[in-house]
Scaffold this active site. Structure first.
Site, PDB file in Angstrom:
ATOM      1  N   CYS A   1      35.052  45.628  40.803  1.00  0.00           N
ATOM      2  CA  CYS A   1      35.520  47.012  40.715  1.00  0.00           C
ATOM      3  C   CYS A   1      35.138  47.598  39.359  1.00  0.00           C
ATOM      4  CB  CYS A   1      37.033  47.027  40.896  1.00  0.00           C
ATOM      5  SG  CYS A   1      37.830  48.486  40.240  1.00  0.00           S
ATOM      6  N   GLU A   2      34.439  48.724  39.384  1.00  0.00           N
ATOM      7  CA  GLU A   2      33.956  49.285  38.121  1.00  0.00           C
ATOM      8  C   GLU A   2      35.060  49.975  37.331  1.00  0.00           C
ATOM      9  OE1 GLU A   2      30.729  51.787  39.299  1.00  0.00           O
ATOM     10  OE2 GLU A   2      31.979  53.572  39.453  1.00  0.00           O
ATOM     11  N   HIS A   3      36.212  50.188  37.939  1.00  0.00           N
ATOM     12  CA  HIS A   3      37.311  50.814  37.198  1.00  0.00           C
ATOM     13  C   HIS A   3      38.138  49.799  36.421  1.00  0.00           C
ATOM     14  CE1 HIS A   3      37.208  54.376  40.221  1.00  0.00           C
ATOM     15  NE2 HIS A   3      36.322  54.507  39.247  1.00  0.00           N
ATOM     16  N   HIS A   4      38.175  48.556  36.903  1.00  0.00           N
ATOM     17  CA  HIS A   4      39.054  47.564  36.279  1.00  0.00           C
ATOM     18  C   HIS A   4      38.358  46.251  35.921  1.00  0.00           C
ATOM     19  CE1 HIS A   4      41.739  50.211  38.705  1.00  0.00           C
ATOM     20  NE2 HIS A   4      42.464  50.149  37.615  1.00  0.00           N
ATOM     21  N   GLN A  51      34.031  50.439  46.433  1.00  0.00           N
ATOM     22  CA  GLN A  51      33.841  50.069  47.837  1.00  0.00           C
ATOM     23  C   GLN A  51      33.165  51.181  48.648  1.00  0.00           C
ATOM     24  OE1 GLN A  51      37.255  48.329  49.796  1.00  0.00           O
ATOM     25  NE2 GLN A  51      36.402  48.729  51.820  1.00  0.00           N
ATOM     26  N   HIS A 102      41.259  44.196  47.011  1.00  0.00           N
ATOM     27  CA  HIS A 102      40.963  44.531  45.612  1.00  0.00           C
ATOM     28  C   HIS A 102      41.994  43.869  44.708  1.00  0.00           C
ATOM     29  CE1 HIS A 102      38.097  47.990  46.319  1.00  0.00           C
ATOM     30  NE2 HIS A 102      38.506  47.688  47.533  1.00  0.00           N
ATOM     31  N   CYS A 152      42.507  44.478  41.753  1.00  0.00           N
ATOM     32  CA  CYS A 152      43.164  45.495  40.911  1.00  0.00           C
ATOM     33  C   CYS A 152      44.330  46.143  41.644  1.00  0.00           C
ATOM     34  CB  CYS A 152      42.160  46.537  40.420  1.00  0.00           C
ATOM     35  SG  CYS A 152      41.302  47.414  41.725  1.00  0.00           S
TER      36      CYS A 152
HETATM   37 ZN   LIG Z   1      39.940  48.692  40.585  1.00  0.00          ZN
END
Ligand SMILES: [Zn+2]
Length: 187
Positions: A75-78, A117, A145, A147
């Protein structure tokens, strides 16, 4: 990949969270993480179009479905993993088909990078459209996920499902229903 930079970053991260990068258990961690990054981010800079290689020409104009393709992405956010299964169906045109393992390698090439995703799902569909120019494509991705499950709302076992539908599968409800039934069939 710049392994030295990754090692520095990991050392800083360990310090930042308040642990000691010099303690025995962590001493080789930056090196291990740097080596691991080469593997789990192998898709960065790779050209997914290349995985298709030579196409076969067969007299086959029915649905081709490769289902339950396992994948692991980040996941590129976390920077935490999301993982699950992809199902890829296409309706060949003019007998253009590829080896079944090529579809799995296409999923892998798009998964092994910093991802979302939704984008993963669309990129797989776009690659299949570009490589095979099929009459229709349907991609479904189901993933857990970390995250979501180990932090924040903590919803263990919850799965996110995304789909991208192109061409005939989009325009023709009967064809789409046929492929959905194939994906949902458990046997
Ligand atoms: Zn994430």
């Amino acid at each position: 990949m710049d392994k030295e930079k990754i090692k520095q970053a990991v050392r800083l991260l360990i310090e930042g969270i308040g642990d000691d990068p010099a303690r025995p258990g962590l001493r080789r961690t930056p090196e291990r993480v740097a080596a691991m990054c080469e593997e789990i981010y192998a898709g960065i800079g790779a050209d997914p179009a290349k995985v298709f290689g030579e196409l076969h020409r067969e007299v086959h104009d029915e649905i081709v479905l490769v289902k339950d393709i396992p994948f692991y992405s980040m996941c590129e956010h976390h920077l935490l993993p999301f993982l699950g299964k992809a199902h890829v169906a296409y309706l060949p045109d003019a007998g253009r088909i590829c080896g079944l393992s090529k579809i799995a390698r296409c999923v892998e090439a798009h998964a092994q990078r910093l991802q979302l995703q939704e984008r993963l799902t669309a990129e797989i569909a776009d690659s299949v459209v570009k490589a095979l120019k099929p009459r229709g494509v349907l991609v479904i991705v189901e993933a857990e996920h970390l995250c979501m499950t180990m932090r924040g709302i903590k919803a263990p076992g919850s799965r996110t499902v995304t789909s991208v539908v192109r061409g005939l599968f989009r325009e023709n409800p009967a064809t789409r229903a046929e492929v959905m039934a194939l994906i949902q069939r458990t046997a």
